[in-house]
Scaffold this motif. Structure first.
Motif, PDB file in Angstrom:
ATOM      1  N   TYR A 194      13.556  79.768  57.007  1.00 23.82           N
ATOM      2  CA  TYR A 194      12.350  79.993  56.227  1.00 23.82           C
ATOM      3  C   TYR A 194      12.110  81.494  56.158  1.00 23.82           C
ATOM      4  O   TYR A 194      12.847  82.297  56.748  1.00 23.82           O
ATOM      5  N   ASP A 241       8.804  78.149  53.181  1.00 21.52           N
ATOM      6  CA  ASP A 241      10.025  77.410  53.452  1.00 21.52           C
ATOM      7  C   ASP A 241      10.795  77.040  52.194  1.00 21.52           C
ATOM      8  O   ASP A 241      11.974  77.355  52.055  1.00 21.52           O
ATOM      9  N   ASP A 242      10.140  76.379  51.247  1.00 24.40           N
ATOM     10  CA  ASP A 242      10.860  75.799  50.124  1.00 24.40           C
ATOM     11  C   ASP A 242       9.964  75.817  48.899  1.00 24.40           C
ATOM     12  O   ASP A 242       8.733  75.775  49.004  1.00 24.40           O
ATOM     13  N   LEU A 262      11.147  67.499  50.409  1.00 25.95           N
ATOM     14  CA  LEU A 262      11.908  68.711  50.124  1.00 25.95           C
ATOM     15  C   LEU A 262      11.559  69.283  48.765  1.00 25.95           C
ATOM     16  O   LEU A 262      11.301  70.466  48.621  1.00 25.95           O
ATOM     17  N   GLY A 277      16.530  73.293  54.669  1.00 28.98           N
ATOM     18  CA  GLY A 277      17.565  74.289  54.433  1.00 28.98           C
ATOM     19  C   GLY A 277      18.032  74.927  55.720  1.00 28.98           C
ATOM     20  O   GLY A 277      18.132  74.282  56.774  1.00 28.98           O
ATOM     21  N   TYR A 281      11.813  73.165  59.377  1.00 27.82           N
ATOM     22  CA  TYR A 281      12.069  73.762  58.075  1.00 27.82           C
ATOM     23  C   TYR A 281      13.180  73.002  57.361  1.00 27.82           C
ATOM     24  O   TYR A 281      14.020  72.342  57.971  1.00 27.82           O
ATOM     25  N   ALA A 341      16.213  76.808  48.816  1.00 25.76           N
ATOM     26  CA  ALA A 341      15.314  77.234  49.880  1.00 25.76           C
ATOM     27  C   ALA A 341      14.967  78.706  49.742  1.00 25.76           C
ATOM     28  O   ALA A 341      15.768  79.523  49.302  1.00 25.76           O
TER      29      ALA A 341
END
Length: 808
Positions: A173, A263-264, A87, A170, A168, A149
């Protein structure tokens, strides 16, 4: 829909988990829970050491709180994995020693049932910590829009949140990087300035490498290559960031190929953003909490008293010479902002007085105070005529740089004159060195501008034209440059050396920046207006600091605005404007207004005001006003707004699908609420769903002497039109309201409104006052400390009572 009661936090001992790569159970440092702790995250095991535990949860957001020890003396990092997917990198600040245990928390999204949680010493981490246990706390509310996110970032130009690609982190995305101008901008709080590693999680199923441009605080940092993937992958990039709030952006520019999903974003050395309200660089100290030989005033909310306009409704008055207030610093500083009040003169033109700044018994300097930008009189719009009586709007602010002082230093503010001086609060911060001119810039002084040398309006117009034609940035160096009229801007960036260094100054009420088109970026300067009264409506004799139609793709950030009529006034046609990290102080009208009153009457869309602070505005601190057409899909998020001398800290007047989320709102004064949703001011009807959630409203509400009626901390006001489109009020705390906690009025129907997990605590009158017909749902709404009772329902409003209510 009601939110179910949260599961109790559950702690998992990491020594019972699965260890690999050299991670081992150890017991040589006391204070651990369970039977031991996990060591072995040492340099020799870099890239391999890991511990994994399996936790049980319901589907949805949760918080993981890791208990650890870090006796190295500096912050260290590990990587957090959920279900085998990295993450982000997490930061573990130093603890006092190896026998002292601390905690750090991370927001995650879990699936129903079993979830694997891993802490790994990856090659980009610094490791060298001990881990004890992890506690999972399931959320009772959705994650805030400022979370880690990227789907919570500011999205414009065609990007949007999506959920169709599995895996994904959170709640989703970002997709839609399919055309030039598509962008996502995320706020990041960085603990120290310098190079930082940013890890971006992305998906590229096109079969070939794609590119996006990366921006750090609005400056292009390069083109990022994103190789083809068979699922979610990560790519790293080094970015030069500032201490404190930063903007990291990904944009489809000319020459990019886009067509990826993001995504993150994990940034090494970053800290959490404030849970509610703006994340700011400064520390505030209230005078009434400091040591003083002056006179404490307040608390008092009586209109036109100094205490009523003071933060927390209290302040300290230094009546004469040798009266002082001592502030003990809890953090270092090299600067000072003082919120103060001094008397006006008989003509209403103001006086000046020095305020001595002392440390260790020695004077550092005098700070020059003036009442020229405070004190108005009479009735709305409150002219600058003392003969009308009823003086108010007492406060102004002054700022100065200082030598560097460490935490523990006592700053004394002392009155060395016979002029009474009231001190409300101070802000202190460590001001970074001035920024340097970025590449591909033209400098304002090359076109005839001279700091402190007179009218620079012509130089600004020439420099803006040259920068726009050449596709370059207009650079405002350190100094003060004067405008006597507003200047037009479009398709250009204007950037300064920092809000403490570069100042654009108005003259005789005039001067400002007026947007006439798209792709405007304004950053890193102060706009110091010279407005000394509020001109009557319809008579434009003073200018807003920043105004106009910003078209598409515009950005305003790290700008300080003071002493203007309005701070920011975004007109019809604005679509995708991001306003972030601004400070708006001491306006004579609105702090910020997204409106369709000005311009061609076309809508304002997809504009967000984020991580900003508004104080002492002369009208709404933040407003959306759908006059000729709808303001739609706009949001006020993570802002701190306080002390408007008229009207509300946040208001939505009609419009579609707008939001007020994650704000701290306090100390309204007159004809005011903390949050108002209304069809007043000839507003268009509400449409779509209006959302007000995760806000804290403190000491709000007010009284209108013209109507002889009060306004609540949260006010739903169906004035010109009924309000029947869905409204969600969720996870809102309404604390210490002057009158009602929640008020719904007046003679129109209000229906389709939901109150969910709303706390009303300590009100001057009713907890909930319903003066309208209609109906609404109340679930987990609690009222306590209501002086007149929990509920007044005089118009037959139908309450659909769900679970969890009390006190009304």
């Amino acid at each position: 829909m009601a939110i179910p009661a949260a599961a109790a936090p559950v702690t998992y001992e990491l020594e019972n988990g699965t260890r690999s790569g050299g991670a081992a159970v150890e017991t040589d440092h006391p204070g651990y829970s369970g039977t031991g702790f996990i060591g072995g995250f040492t340099d020799g095991n870099k890239g391999t050491a890991a511990v994994t535990t399996t936790v049980s949860a319901s589907a949805g957001p949760a918080t993981l709180t890791l208990r650890y020890a870090n006796g190295t003396g500096t912050a260290k990092t590990l990587s957090l994995y959920v279900a085998g997917i990295r993450l982000r990198q997490i930061t573990l600040p130093a603890t006092a020693n190896w026998d002292t245990w601390g905690t750090t928390s991370e927001a995650v999204t879990l699936v129903a049932g079993s979830n694997s949680i891993s802490y790994r010493f990856d090659t980009a981490d610094s490791g060298n910590v001990n881990l004890d246990n992890v506690t999972i706390t399931e959320a009772t509310e959705p994650p805030p829009s400022g979370g880690p996110a990227l789907e919570n970032a500011f999205l414009s130009g065609g990007t949007s949140a999506a959920t169709s690609i599995a895996g994904y982190a959170g709640t989703g995305y970002v997709t839609g990087f399919t055309a030039m101008g598509a962008r996502a901008i995320r706020t990041v709080n960085v603990t120290a300035a310098g190079a930082a590693t940013a890890t971006l999680r992305y998906n590229n199923s096109t079969g070939s490498t794609k590119t996006l441009s990366t921006y750090a605080n609005g400056i292009k940092a390069g083109r990022l290559s994103l190789p083809a993937t068979s699922g979610w992958a990560t790519v790293q990039q080094s970015l030069t960031l500032r201490a404190g709030l930063n903007l990291i952006g990904y944009q489809y520019d000319s020459g990019d190929s886009g067509n990826v999903e993001l995504d993150d974003l994990a940034v090494a050395g970053s800290a959490s953003l404030a849970a509610r309200g703006a994340t700011v660089a400064y520390t505030s100290y209230e005078a009434e909490n400091a040591s003083t030989n002056g006179v404490a005033i307040g608390p008092d909310r009586t209109y036109r008293t100094v205490a009523s306009e003071s933060s927390g409704r209290r302040a300290v008055r230094l009546d004469n010479a040798r009266k002082y207030v001592d502030f003990t610093l809890t953090k270092p500083t090299n600067s000072l902002v003082v919120r103060y009040s001094i008397p006006d003169n008989a003509g209403g033109t103001g006086i000046t007085a020095p305020l001595g700044i002392y440390t260790g018994g020695s004077k550092v300097k005098d700070l020059s105070l003036t009442s020229a930008y405070s004190w108005v009189y009479g009735s709305y719009p409150f002219p600058n005529d003392p003969g009308l009586g009823g003086g108010h709007r007492f406060y102004d602010e002054a700022r100065t740089t200082l030598p560097s002082y460490p935490a523990g230093t006592v700053l004394r503010l002392q009155n060395d004159t016979s002029t009474p001086i009231t001190i409300d609060l101070i802000d202190t911060e460590v001001v970074a060195p001035a920024y340097t001119i970025p590449a591909n810039s033209v400098e304002l002084t090359a076109y005839g501008a001279v700091s402190g040398g007179g009218d620079d309006t012509a130089a600004f117009n020439s420099a803006i034209s040259a920068a726009k034609s050449a596709g370059k940035t207009l650079w405002i160096p350190a100094g003060t440059f004067d405008l006597t009229a507003r200047v037009n801007v479009d398709n250009v960036t204007i950037r300064g050396a920092g809000m403490w260094y570069s100042t654009i100054r108005g003259t005789a009420g005039r001067g400002g920046l007026f947007a006439t088109g798209s792709n405007v970026q304004l950053a890193d300067f102060t706009f110091a207006g010279d407005v000394r009264y509020r001109d009557p409506d319809g008579q434009v004799t003073t200018d807003s600091a920043i105004e106009g139609n910003f078209g598409t793709g515009s950005l305003v950030h790290n700008v300080w605005i003071e002493h203007s009529k309005t701070g920011l006034w975004a007109n019809s046609g604005t679509n995708g404007l991001y306003i972030v990290g601004v400070r708006v102080r001491d306006m004579f009208a609105d702090g910020l207004n997204l409106n369709t009153f000005s311009g061609d009457g076309s809508p304002v869309r997809n504009t967000r005001v984020d991580q900003s602070v508004f104080r002492n505005t002369g009208d709404d601190a933040m407003a959306m006003w759908s006059f000729n057409s709808a303001v739609s899909d706009c949001a006020f998020t993570f802002n701190t707004a306080a002390l408007p001398t008229l009207a509300n800290t946040a208001a939505i007047y009609g419009g579609a699908n707008n939001r007020i989320e994650d704000n701290l709102l306090s100390d309204t004064v007159y004809t005011a609420s903390g949050i108002t949703l209304s069809t007043w001011h000839s507003a268009q009807p509400f449409a779509g769903t209006t959302v007000v959630q995760r806000n804290t409203i403190t000491r709000a509400g007010g009284f209108n002497t013209d109507w002889n009626s009060s306004q609540g901390g949260l006010w739903i006001y169906a004035e010109a039109r009924e309000i029947t489109a869905p409204i969600l009020i969720k996870d809102v705390d309404i604390i210490d309201s002057t009158y009602q906690g929640i008020l719904m009025s007046w003679q129109k129907t209000v229906s389709n409104i939901t109150f969910d997990h709303v706390k009303v605590q300590n009100t001057g009158t009713y907890g909930i006052d319903l003066q309208v017909a209609g109906s609404g749902t109340f679930t987990y709404v609690t009222v306590s400390g209501a002086a007149s009772g929990g509920l007044s329902n005089t118009a037959g409003f139908t309450l659909d009572r769900g679970a969890g209510n009390s006190g009304f």
